[in-house]
Design a protein around this motif. Structure first.
Motif, PDB file in Angstrom:
ATOM      1  N   PRO B 192       0.844  -1.214   0.000  1.00 35.46           N
ATOM      2  CA  PRO B 192       0.000   0.000   0.000  1.00 35.46           C
ATOM      3  C   PRO B 192       0.877   1.262   0.000  1.00 35.46           C
ATOM      4  O   PRO B 192       1.995   1.225   0.508  1.00 35.46           O
ATOM      5  CB  PRO B 192      -0.784  -0.095   1.306  1.00 35.46           C
ATOM      6  N   GLN B 223      -6.419   8.909  -7.533  1.00 31.58           N
ATOM      7  CA  GLN B 223      -6.404   8.031  -6.363  1.00 31.58           C
ATOM      8  C   GLN B 223      -6.891   8.785  -5.129  1.00 31.58           C
ATOM      9  O   GLN B 223      -6.624   9.970  -4.962  1.00 31.58           O
ATOM     10  CB  GLN B 223      -4.959   7.543  -6.161  1.00 31.58           C
ATOM     11  N   LYS B 224      -7.591   8.088  -4.264  1.00 30.28           N
ATOM     12  CA  LYS B 224      -8.038   8.696  -3.016  1.00 30.28           C
ATOM     13  C   LYS B 224      -6.952   8.453  -1.969  1.00 30.28           C
ATOM     14  O   LYS B 224      -6.583   7.314  -1.703  1.00 30.28           O
ATOM     15  CB  LYS B 224      -9.368   8.056  -2.590  1.00 30.28           C
ATOM     16  N   LYS B 226      -4.916   9.549   1.852  1.00 31.02           N
ATOM     17  CA  LYS B 226      -5.143   9.987   3.236  1.00 31.02           C
ATOM     18  C   LYS B 226      -3.852  10.597   3.764  1.00 31.02           C
ATOM     19  O   LYS B 226      -2.769  10.045   3.558  1.00 31.02           O
ATOM     20  CB  LYS B 226      -5.538   8.768   4.085  1.00 31.02           C
ATOM     21  N   ASP B 233      -8.912  12.884   4.029  1.00 27.62           N
ATOM     22  CA  ASP B 233      -8.881  12.220   2.723  1.00 27.62           C
ATOM     23  C   ASP B 233      -8.963  13.247   1.603  1.00 27.62           C
ATOM     24  O   ASP B 233      -9.676  14.242   1.717  1.00 27.62           O
ATOM     25  CB  ASP B 233     -10.063  11.249   2.597  1.00 27.62           C
ATOM     26  N   VAL B 235      -8.503  13.668  -3.017  1.00 21.24           N
ATOM     27  CA  VAL B 235      -8.343  12.988  -4.302  1.00 21.24           C
ATOM     28  C   VAL B 235      -7.183  13.645  -5.048  1.00 21.24           C
ATOM     29  O   VAL B 235      -7.124  14.868  -5.149  1.00 21.24           O
ATOM     30  CB  VAL B 235      -9.634  13.072  -5.135  1.00 21.24           C
ATOM     31  N   THR B 277      -0.923   8.068   2.480  1.00 18.44           N
ATOM     32  CA  THR B 277      -1.204   6.668   2.155  1.00 18.44           C
ATOM     33  C   THR B 277      -2.497   6.570   1.351  1.00 18.44           C
ATOM     34  O   THR B 277      -3.137   7.586   1.079  1.00 18.44           O
ATOM     35  CB  THR B 277      -1.281   5.803   3.438  1.00 18.44           C
ATOM     36  N   ASP B 278      -2.848   5.359   0.969  1.00 19.74           N
ATOM     37  CA  ASP B 278      -4.072   5.141   0.194  1.00 19.74           C
ATOM     38  C   ASP B 278      -5.251   5.162   1.155  1.00 19.74           C
ATOM     39  O   ASP B 278      -5.210   4.548   2.222  1.00 19.74           O
ATOM     40  CB  ASP B 278      -3.989   3.807  -0.527  1.00 19.74           C
ATOM     41  N   ALA B 279      -6.330   5.878   0.788  1.00 15.20           N
ATOM     42  CA  ALA B 279      -7.452   6.028   1.704  1.00 15.20           C
ATOM     43  C   ALA B 279      -8.214   4.719   1.876  1.00 15.20           C
ATOM     44  O   ALA B 279      -8.723   4.426   2.953  1.00 15.20           O
ATOM     45  CB  ALA B 279      -8.386   7.135   1.200  1.00 15.20           C
ATOM     46  N   VAL B 280      -8.255   3.950   0.815  1.00 13.03           N
ATOM     47  CA  VAL B 280      -9.034   2.718   0.855  1.00 13.03           C
ATOM     48  C   VAL B 280      -8.216   1.579   1.460  1.00 13.03           C
ATOM     49  O   VAL B 280      -8.690   0.788   2.261  1.00 13.03           O
ATOM     50  CB  VAL B 280      -9.492   2.323  -0.579  1.00 13.03           C
ATOM     51  N   ASN B 281      -6.946   1.518   1.064  1.00 12.06           N
ATOM     52  CA  ASN B 281      -6.092   0.424   1.487  1.00 12.06           C
ATOM     53  C   ASN B 281      -4.853   1.006   2.157  1.00 12.06           C
ATOM     54  O   ASN B 281      -3.778   1.032   1.598  1.00 12.06           O
ATOM     55  CB  ASN B 281      -5.709  -0.393   0.235  1.00 12.06           C
ATOM     56  N   PRO B 282      -5.027   1.526   3.379  1.00  9.18           N
ATOM     57  CA  PRO B 282      -3.924   2.258   3.997  1.00  9.18           C
ATOM     58  C   PRO B 282      -2.796   1.364   4.487  1.00  9.18           C
ATOM     59  O   PRO B 282      -3.003   0.187   4.756  1.00  9.18           O
ATOM     60  CB  PRO B 282      -4.596   2.977   5.172  1.00  9.18           C
TER      61      PRO B 282
END
Lengths: 395, 599
Positions: B192, B223-224, B226, B233, B235, B277-282
């Motif tokens: 991630p 990508q969303k 964080k 969060d 984009v 980091t990635d908001a969905v898969n942190p």
């Protein structure tokens, strides 16, 4: 805006016939001089005496075009050297003035002159036209000071000139300059004492100023003359105040001293910021709150007037608040000072709305008094009037 | 998209004037990142101030490409500032790199700050690539300086490269050495997203531009993401690299350095050292981040015109967008009205901020005397942090007055050791040790009150060593001292902005100097002005500015009135630019004169 006063009780509706709007004084400028003195930056014309006749014609035209709405009570012919004109010319000049401008009783009618240009004929023709006050440009009795100032007369010429004048016009004033390079306190004391002894009813003492561009200014810049220091100038000024004071003269304006009832009423109009007519080259007039300056070059002036146009080249009309500030600034020069009541009446603004809280420290420092609803400068205040006025009026 | 094996991230550690900007320019030119036509000197020095002063505080980052043995590598230069004030910035830049060029002038040799920064790099496990610069100068002494580098930083003599950034000699060899010696960035491209925010700036159109180094995973447009510290969060709108202008790209992957924008309007949401980091898969754990920089020097900033107070606030807020290391809180001074007490990393930092405010924001400012943060332990057992002399409580309430002590290293010609020892002794310094880098050069260590250091020590060091001495320091601790607040009274009125906290032993000397300087700077007024220096109610020095005695022009007739009115108004206008303290007008220069060092 902290400076804008509220329009409530501080403001009054102006009275169009008030002396600060409708002129009751007349200034006439005669630019011709035999020599351009080194310190002088007035509108003067040297070596152009052949223009005098044409100039008088132009002046007659400008006078004719001047709108008069109320009689005047002061007339002042200044220069230049007005008495450089011949008796005949002076007669015509005084005549055109008197014919056009109706006057009030107790008229004060003055002319500027120099010791070397005075003759009995000239005095006579002026007196015949009602002239009743002479202002004699003495500047100094000391040869070395007169030379520094590039004056064309000697100290010895003053007494004969005064005698000629006094035969017809008993009321005369003398102008002096103090602070000339090389002048000592003893020189100055002698000058003042002789002026008193000669019976002058009015004495003007002008601190020498080095006006930019004048020959004297250039000499100071190049180091050929050395200006007096602050302490010396102060000593000279203090001497005038004390010596003339003890001789019965009232120090009624920063540079002016008068025996009781002998103030220059014409100049008092300037220091009250009242209205006046002005004609002639370089003259200024202040009519209805609008100040206009005539062209300063004699030939230009003549040409424009002959072509039927106005000789005005600069004019300004201040906002009521700025005019009130200006009024306060000039009125502070008078020993009578500024009456709060009269000031509000004249300007529409209260004195307080202009000075805010800036008077108290000046009073504390002994520079200003504020008594009986009247604000005026002390002698110490007069000595630093420029800085003080700037601070008190403009903040 | 380069593989991590073909990426190298590095910074340059150098002392001012050792040729960092010139070397960076050569990297750009010799790798054709820019053309000769686009070239201008010190290209990466963004601020006008930097280019003008010829010193680099921090360069823009840049991505360059270099081919070695037929393989194309992406090299990212992330700069470090070279000045003593900016140690904090160094650490955050180093965290984004795996290697550092240690650039040393072949004539001037190793300098104190270079040593300090090199150790910082070593502590961060960075690979050091030592380079001797200016080797073509006739005065170069490469052998001696190489020996100094060995002694001071512990590099191997055979690893030291020789170059001349000015003539371009040895420049590509440096890039080759970076590829050979600096490890490629670690991290799993499949993991991630985990990216370090190492800097940011504010753009009116794009919002906050976030400078990142991708540690793991990758980031794409749309990508969303964080921001982990604030848990916000966003984009991703734009991604790109600095080449050296901002060039957009589609993606940044593990090991790469670049920027992203995500319509972040509020710079407070972006913390330097934070993790993206990635908001969905942190990612599970955030990066360790940085220690918060500590303001070392405080001073007041006041608008000359009090009506500009809000403008100043706005300007300070804007500046802070790009420089999180300074702080400001509103304060009120009797003499100066409304202003701000600002904290800076050091004196240079303070000067730069002041200049940027005056130049970029067109504000006229009064800077009050700088001071360090003192501590007071009160009789009631409370500890107060004193950021301003105004915070000093009444003498009767003080149990203990404490000041910050720094451990300071001077690196200087050995022949100046005696001078430094006298200087340090005069400033209440405590000697620690001396180390010789060579017979001619030594590092001498002292513990000194920070207040003495910021007062004039740097200028003094430069003058006694003819510019060859350098220094570097770090805060050690707070210690009790016999401190007093020295007040200045102008016309019987205490000017709070001129108060300083000084050691009692120097109070009288400082007080006398201070008012002597003030005397020269304050214009004569219409009255006498008394200047006094006082400790509590005790006057320790006094001067008088005599009042104007004669200031009047004689004539005032018709036309003169207009002219005089304009003069008076102009005179008053000029005075409005000054600060009114009671009845006295004091210019900004007068305030500044208090800060100048003794002769």
């Amino acid at each position: 805006m902290a400076n804008t006063p509220s329009p409530s009780t501080d403001q009054l509706t102006p009275d169009r016939s008030a002396p600060w709007l409708e002129p009751r004084g007349l200034y006439v400028h005669v630019p011709f001089c035999a020599h351009h003195c080194g310190y002088c930056d007035f509108a003067v014309t040297v070596g152009q005496d052949h223009l005098i006749e044409t100039y008088l014609e132009a002046l007659a035209l400008e006078i004719d075009r001047t709108e008069v709405t109320t009689p005047v009570d002061t007339i002042f012919i200044g220069g230049g050297t007005p008495t450089l004109l011949s008796p005949d010319q002076l007669g015509r000049l005084a005549g055109m003035i008197r014919r056009h401008f109706p006057t009030r009783p107790n008229l004060e009618f003055s002319i500027e002159s120099t010791p070397e240009s005075i003759t009995a004929d000239k005095v006579a023709v002026l007196a015949d036209h009602g002239l009743n006050r002479f202002s004699l440009g003495v500047q100094s009795f000391q040869g070395h000071t007169l030379r520094v100032l590039e004056r064309q007369h000697s100290g010895d010429q003053v007494t004969p000139a005064v005698e000629i004048i006094r035969r017809r016009v008993p009321n005369f004033s003398m102008d002096f300059i103090f602070g000339a390079p090389g002048q000592t306190i003893t020189d100055w004391e002698h000058d003042l004492k002789r002026a008193i002894a000669l019976g002058s009813s009015h004495i003007s003492t002008y601190g020498l100023t080095y006006e930019k561009g004048t020959p004297l200014w250039k000499q100071r810049e190049s180091g050929d003359v050395i200006a007096l220091g602050e302490t010396d100038e102060l000593a000279l000024y203090t001497m005038s105040h004390e010596l003339l004071g003890s001789a019965g003269f009232e120090h009624y304006e920063i540079s002016n001293f008068a025996k009781p009832d002998h103030r220059c009423q014409h100049n008092e109009k300037y220091w009250a910021n009242e209205a006046y007519h002005g004609v002639g080259v370089g003259a200024v007039r202040y009519v209805g709150g609008r100040r206009e300056h005539n062209k300063r070059n004699t030939k230009d002036y003549i040409r424009v007037v002959f072509s039927g146009e106005s000789p005005t080249f600069q004019q300004e009309e201040l906002s009521p608040f700025e005019r009130a500030r200006e009024t306060l600034a000039v009125q502070l020069r008078r020993s009578d000072g500024v009456s709060r009541q009269a000031f509000l009446h004249q300007t529409g603004h209260s004195l307080k709305s202009i000075v805010q809280h800036r008077l108290a420290p000046m009073i504390e420092a002994g520079l200003v008094t504020d008594e009986n609803e009247c604000v005026s400068l002390t002698f110490a205040g007069k000595c630093v009037a420029d800085g003080l006025v700037s601070k008190v009026v403009w903040g | 998209m380069p593989a991590p094996s073909h990426i190298r991230n590095f910074s340059i550690i150098a002392h001012i004037d050792h040729g960092k900007s010139t070397l960076a320019d050569q990297f750009l030119l010799q790798t054709n990142t820019i053309t000769k036509r686009d070239y201008r000197a010190q290209l990466l020095d963004g601020m006008d101030l930097e280019r003008e002063r010829g010193i680099t505080i921090q360069m823009h980052p840049v991505t360059i490409y270099h081919t070695k043995d037929g393989e194309k590598y992406e090299l990212n230069l992330i700069d470090t500032p070279g000045h003593v004030d900016f140690g904090y910035e160094v650490s955050r830049s180093l965290a984004a790199c795996e290697g550092a060029i240690l650039l040393v002038d072949a004539f001037q040799g190793v300098q104190a700050q270079t040593v300090a920064n090199a150790y910082l790099a070593i502590e961060n496990d960075l690979t050091i690539v030592p380079v001797l610069n200016k080797i073509d100068m006739p005065t170069a002494r490469p052998e001696a300086v190489t020996a100094e580098m060995e002694t001071a930083v512990g590099v191997n003599a055979e690893d030291v490269l020789r170059a001349s950034a000015k003539s371009g000699v040895g420049v590509l060899e440096i890039l080759d050495a970076i590829i050979d010696r600096v490890p490629c960035p670690p991290g799993d491209p499949k993991a991630p997203l985990k990216a370090l925010i190492y800097n940011s700036h504010f753009d009116t159109f794009k919002g906050v531009v976030i400078y990142i180094r991708v540690m793991e995973g990758s980031v794409k447009i749309g990508q969303k993401i964080k921001l982990m510290r604030g848990n916000t969060d966003h984009v991703v709108m734009e991604i790109g690299q600095f080449r050296p202008t901002m060039v957009p790209c589609q993606e940044l992957t593990t090991g790469q350095v670049g920027f992203l924008t995500a319509q972040v309007k509020n710079i407070q949401d972006v913390h330097i050292g934070d993790t993206v980091t990635d908001a969905v898969n942190p990612t599970e754990t955030a990066l360790p981040g940085y220690k918060v920089p500590q303001a070392m020097v405080y001073s007041g900033l006041y608008p000359v015109d009090n009506e500009e107070f809000e403008d100043l606030r706005e300007a300070l807020t804007k500046l802070r967008l790009n420089d999180s290391s300074f702080s400001f809180v509103p304060e009120v001074s009797d003499g100066l009205g409304f202003g701000f007490r600002c904290g800076f990393l050091g004196m240079l930092h303070r000067e730069i901020i002041g200049q940027r405010l005056e130049r970029d924001c067109e504000l006229d400012l009064v800077h009050t005397a700088p001071n360090v943060t003192f501590q007071i332990l009160t009789r009631s057992g409370e500890t107060i942090m004193v950021h301003s002399p105004q915070d000093v409580v009444d003498g009767g309430q003080i149990e203990e007055f404490r000041e910050p002590i720094v451990r300071i290293n001077f690196l200087l010609p050995s022949k100046n050791i005696g001078d430094i020892m006298s200087m340090a002794a005069e400033r209440r310094g405590e000697y620690i040790k001396t180390e010789y880098l060579s017979p001619e050069r030594a590092i001498i260590t002292y513990e000194l009150p920070l207040a003495e250091v910021i007062y004039d020590l740097y200028d003094k060091l430069k003058s006694v060593t003819h510019g060859y001495g350098t220094m570097e320091y770090e805060l050690k601790e707070y210690r009790p001292a016999d401190l007093v607040r020295l007040d200045v009274l102008v016309h019987q009125k205490r000017v709070d902005a001129l108060s300083v906290i000084v050691h009692r032993s120097t109070a009288e000397r400082r007080g006398r100097k201070l008012i002597q300087k003030l005397r020269k700077e304050i214009d004569r007024h219409l009255f006498d002005i008394a200047l006094q220096a006082a400790i509590g109610s005790r006057i320790i020095a006094r001067e008088t500015i005599t009042g104007m005695k004669k200031d009047v022009t004689a004539k005032c007739y018709g036309g003169d009135i207009t002219r005089k009115r304009k003069l008076w108004a102009k005179q008053a206008e000029g005075k409005k630019r000054m600060k009114q303290v009671g009845q006295v007008e004091i210019s900004q220069e007068a305030f500044m004169s208090v800060l100048e060092s003794d002769d």
